[in-house]
Design a protein around this motif. Structure first.
Motif, PDB file in Angstrom:
ATOM      1  N   ILE A 261       9.568  11.629  16.520  1.00  0.00           N
ATOM      2  CA  ILE A 261       8.605  10.800  15.792  1.00  0.00           C
ATOM      3  C   ILE A 261       9.204  10.329  14.476  1.00  0.00           C
ATOM      4  CG2 ILE A 261       6.289  10.669  14.803  1.00  0.00           C
ATOM      5  CD1 ILE A 261       6.349  11.074  17.828  1.00  0.00           C
ATOM      6  N   ILE A 262       9.092   9.048  14.204  1.00  0.00           N
ATOM      7  CA  ILE A 262       9.609   8.475  12.974  1.00  0.00           C
ATOM      8  C   ILE A 262       8.483   8.340  11.944  1.00  0.00           C
ATOM      9  CG2 ILE A 262      10.472   6.331  11.940  1.00  0.00           C
ATOM     10  CD1 ILE A 262      12.640   7.961  13.202  1.00  0.00           C
ATOM     11  N   LYS A 263       8.767   8.754  10.715  1.00  0.00           N
ATOM     12  CA  LYS A 263       7.823   8.620   9.618  1.00  0.00           C
ATOM     13  C   LYS A 263       8.400   7.638   8.599  1.00  0.00           C
ATOM     14  CE  LYS A 263       5.141  12.078  11.074  1.00  0.00           C
ATOM     15  NZ  LYS A 263       3.732  11.921  11.486  1.00  0.00           N
ATOM     16  N   LEU A 264       7.645   6.585   8.300  1.00  0.00           N
ATOM     17  CA  LEU A 264       8.056   5.589   7.319  1.00  0.00           C
ATOM     18  C   LEU A 264       7.070   5.596   6.149  1.00  0.00           C
ATOM     19  CD1 LEU A 264       8.891   2.556   9.640  1.00  0.00           C
ATOM     20  CD2 LEU A 264      10.534   4.004   8.461  1.00  0.00           C
ATOM     21  N   THR A 265       7.599   5.621   4.929  1.00  0.00           N
ATOM     22  CA  THR A 265       6.772   5.587   3.724  1.00  0.00           C
ATOM     23  C   THR A 265       7.231   4.429   2.857  1.00  0.00           C
ATOM     24  OG1 THR A 265       6.574   8.004   3.784  1.00  0.00           O
ATOM     25  CG2 THR A 265       5.959   6.890   1.732  1.00  0.00           C
ATOM     26  N   ALA A 266       6.322   3.497   2.593  1.00  0.00           N
ATOM     27  CA  ALA A 266       6.676   2.286   1.857  1.00  0.00           C
ATOM     28  C   ALA A 266       7.025   2.600   0.396  1.00  0.00           C
ATOM     29  CB  ALA A 266       5.524   1.293   1.905  1.00  0.00           C
ATOM     30  N   GLN A 267       8.075   1.932  -0.083  1.00  0.00           N
ATOM     31  CA  GLN A 267       8.450   1.990  -1.496  1.00  0.00           C
ATOM     32  C   GLN A 267       8.169   0.666  -2.199  1.00  0.00           C
ATOM     33  OE1 GLN A 267       9.456   4.998  -2.884  1.00  0.00           O
ATOM     34  NE2 GLN A 267       8.757   5.597  -0.836  1.00  0.00           N
ATOM     35  N   SER A 268       8.474  -0.443  -1.510  1.00  0.00           N
ATOM     36  CA  SER A 268       8.198  -1.770  -2.069  1.00  0.00           C
ATOM     37  C   SER A 268       7.955  -2.738  -0.916  1.00  0.00           C
ATOM     38  CB  SER A 268       9.353  -2.260  -2.939  1.00  0.00           C
ATOM     39  OG  SER A 268      10.534  -2.408  -2.167  1.00  0.00           O
ATOM     40  N   THR A 269       7.241  -3.818  -1.201  1.00  0.00           N
ATOM     41  CA  THR A 269       6.867  -4.788  -0.166  1.00  0.00           C
ATOM     42  C   THR A 269       6.988  -6.203  -0.709  1.00  0.00           C
ATOM     43  OG1 THR A 269       5.281  -3.206   0.755  1.00  0.00           O
ATOM     44  CG2 THR A 269       5.064  -5.499   1.452  1.00  0.00           C
ATOM     45  N   ASP A 270       7.585  -7.071   0.094  1.00  0.00           N
ATOM     46  CA  ASP A 270       7.700  -8.489  -0.249  1.00  0.00           C
ATOM     47  C   ASP A 270       7.105  -9.338   0.858  1.00  0.00           C
ATOM     48  OD1 ASP A 270       9.082  -8.293  -2.711  1.00  0.00           O
ATOM     49  OD2 ASP A 270      10.955  -7.900  -1.641  1.00  0.00           O
ATOM     50  N   ASP A 271       6.765 -10.564   0.514  1.00  0.00           N
ATOM     51  CA  ASP A 271       6.329 -11.559   1.492  1.00  0.00           C
ATOM     52  C   ASP A 271       7.577 -12.088   2.203  1.00  0.00           C
ATOM     53  OD1 ASP A 271       5.591 -14.024   2.752  1.00  0.00           O
ATOM     54  OD2 ASP A 271       3.827 -14.120   1.473  1.00  0.00           O
ATOM     55  N   LEU A 272       7.699 -11.815   3.499  1.00  0.00           N
ATOM     56  CA  LEU A 272       8.890 -12.234   4.244  1.00  0.00           C
ATOM     57  C   LEU A 272       9.052 -13.740   4.255  1.00  0.00           C
ATOM     58  CD1 LEU A 272      11.309 -11.680   6.096  1.00  0.00           C
ATOM     59  CD2 LEU A 272       9.718 -11.622   8.034  1.00  0.00           C
ATOM     60  N   GLU A 273       7.940 -14.461   4.358  1.00  0.00           N
ATOM     61  CA  GLU A 273       8.011 -15.920   4.392  1.00  0.00           C
ATOM     62  C   GLU A 273       8.651 -16.457   3.112  1.00  0.00           C
ATOM     63  OE1 GLU A 273       7.124 -19.777   6.139  1.00  0.00           O
ATOM     64  OE2 GLU A 273       7.282 -17.749   6.921  1.00  0.00           O
ATOM     65  N   VAL A 274       8.278 -15.876   1.975  1.00  0.00           N
ATOM     66  CA  VAL A 274       8.851 -16.315   0.693  1.00  0.00           C
ATOM     67  C   VAL A 274      10.339 -16.006   0.629  1.00  0.00           C
ATOM     68  CG1 VAL A 274       8.801 -15.951  -1.810  1.00  0.00           C
ATOM     69  CG2 VAL A 274       6.661 -16.117  -0.521  1.00  0.00           C
ATOM     70  N   ARG A 275      10.719 -14.806   1.053  1.00  0.00           N
ATOM     71  CA  ARG A 275      12.129 -14.421   1.006  1.00  0.00           C
ATOM     72  C   ARG A 275      12.965 -15.254   1.964  1.00  0.00           C
ATOM     73  NH1 ARG A 275      13.366  -9.318  -1.051  1.00  0.00           N
ATOM     74  NH2 ARG A 275      15.521  -9.949  -0.624  1.00  0.00           N
ATOM     75  N   ALA A 276      12.435 -15.524   3.163  1.00  0.00           N
ATOM     76  CA  ALA A 276      13.184 -16.311   4.143  1.00  0.00           C
ATOM     77  C   ALA A 276      13.278 -17.769   3.723  1.00  0.00           C
ATOM     78  CB  ALA A 276      12.521 -16.203   5.510  1.00  0.00           C
ATOM     79  N   THR A 277      12.195 -18.291   3.156  1.00  0.00           N
ATOM     80  CA  THR A 277      12.197 -19.685   2.698  1.00  0.00           C
ATOM     81  C   THR A 277      13.243 -19.895   1.607  1.00  0.00           C
ATOM     82  OG1 THR A 277       9.858 -19.970   3.224  1.00  0.00           O
ATOM     83  CG2 THR A 277      10.792 -21.500   1.639  1.00  0.00           C
TER      84      THR A 277
END
Length: 344
Positions: A261-277
């Protein structure tokens, strides 16, 4: 899971699917088999109604159009909501590839069927059909939904992305951003990784509260599967406005393996659309000299002014390929490229 073991999941088809999931031959040259998606598994269509759909098809042959389908069943069996979700799921794609055209014609279809039933004064089920002798209305012309909107409708009707995944349009951007696919999480954790960058479409958000401290568990989806990310108080407070179903996110997360089982804990979050654009500096568009540019112009005008340069590569019979760079620059993104690629 089916993809992992090499079995195809075939899309729902009003002339090929049963009410339940079935084994069916694929279109592959090797004659392999897959699982055909069940009509009754589409949201809000009903098991009884779909069994009736299949029984009518078995008794009187395949449906030839959406009007033939609704006419043979009648308003007593199929209602507006059921038709809309069958369309959104792609069940009529073999009869009419434009889902938007069918979806926006559902009211017209229901009025036609109800009028025909009144004129005939008979129940259509297993009969000649209430529209016998009445011409089928002409569906209004118009472009299909853009690819990402089409996939969102499909996901809402089925519960997941089946025909494609919206992040497939972001493949180059995700590689440049050094993201890790869901299918590689366990491998990365066993290699000793403690932090990964992941990308996904938000499927749902479960918010919790403990002694006034809010946190959330967010389920996301990428082309290789779905996964959950825990957002504790600080990370949740910072990212809360982004955590909406349908949003494309880029998440830096701590990772650990608890057995398999994989456990993921968020540290930071960005809008992917903004980063890809921000990474798209230009777009090369190929077409022939007799191609109508009106749909393309509509897409570009909708994006507005930005840093992206457009290069037309026009195929001509006399001079071969001619390159023309537009003076105007536009805001470009993988979603825009996917919409342009889908133009006829």
């Amino acid at each position: 899971e089916l993809e992992r073991i090499g079995i195809s999941l075939l899309p729902p088809d009003i002339n090929a699917s049963d009410a339940n999931f079935t084994v069916a031959r694929t279109t592959e040259a090797n004659g392999s088999h897959g699982i055909r998606y069940a009509l009754a598994a589409i949201k809000n269509v009903g098991d009884v109604a779909m069994r009736t759909v299949v029984a009518e098809r078995d008794a009187n042959g395949p449906y030839t159009s959406i009007f033939d389908f609704a006419g043979r069943l009648g308003a007593g069996v199929i209602n507006k909501r059921q038709l809309e979700n069958l369309v959104r799921a792609g069940a009529f794609d073999a009869l009419e590839p434009s889902r938007r055209k069918l979806f926006e014609s559902v009211d017209l279809l229901m009025r036609h069927v109800e009028s025909a039933e009144r004129n005939n004064g008979q129940d259509s089920l297993f009969g000649a059909g209430p529209n016998m002798g009445m011409p089928e209305p002409i569906l209004p012309e118009g472009a299909d939904w853009p690819p990402l909107e089409r996939l969102n409708h499909e996901q809402e009707a089925i519960g997941f992305y089946l025909s494609a995944h919206p992040l497939e349009a972001y493949t180059s951007a995700l590689a440049a951003l050094n993201t890790t696919a869901c299918s590689k999480f366990l491998e990365r954790a066993k290699e000793g990784a403690t932090s990964v960058r992941v990308a996904g479409v938000v499927l749902n958000v479960q918010e919790r509260d403990s002694n006034g401290r809010r946190f959330a568990f967010v389920r996301l989806s990428d082309p290789s599967g779905s996964f959950e990310v825990a957002y504790f108080q600080a990370a949740y407070s910072a990212a809360r406005e982004l955590l909406e179903p349908g949003r494309f996110l880029l998440v830096q997360a701590n990772i650990r393996a608890d057995g398999q089982i994989i456990k993921l804990t968020a540290q930071s979050t960005d809008d992917l659309e903004v980063r890809a654009t921000g990474r798209m500096k230009g777009l090369e568009i190929h077409f022939s000299e007799n191609t109508s540019l009106a749909p393309l112009r509509s897409i570009l005008d909708r994006q507005g002014i930005g840093p992206g340069q457009i290069l037309f590569v026009i195929k001509t019979p006399q001079r071969g390929h001619v390159e023309v760079g537009l003076k105007e620059r536009y805001t470009l993104s993988p979603a825009v490229r996917a919409e342009i690629d889908a133009l006829p």
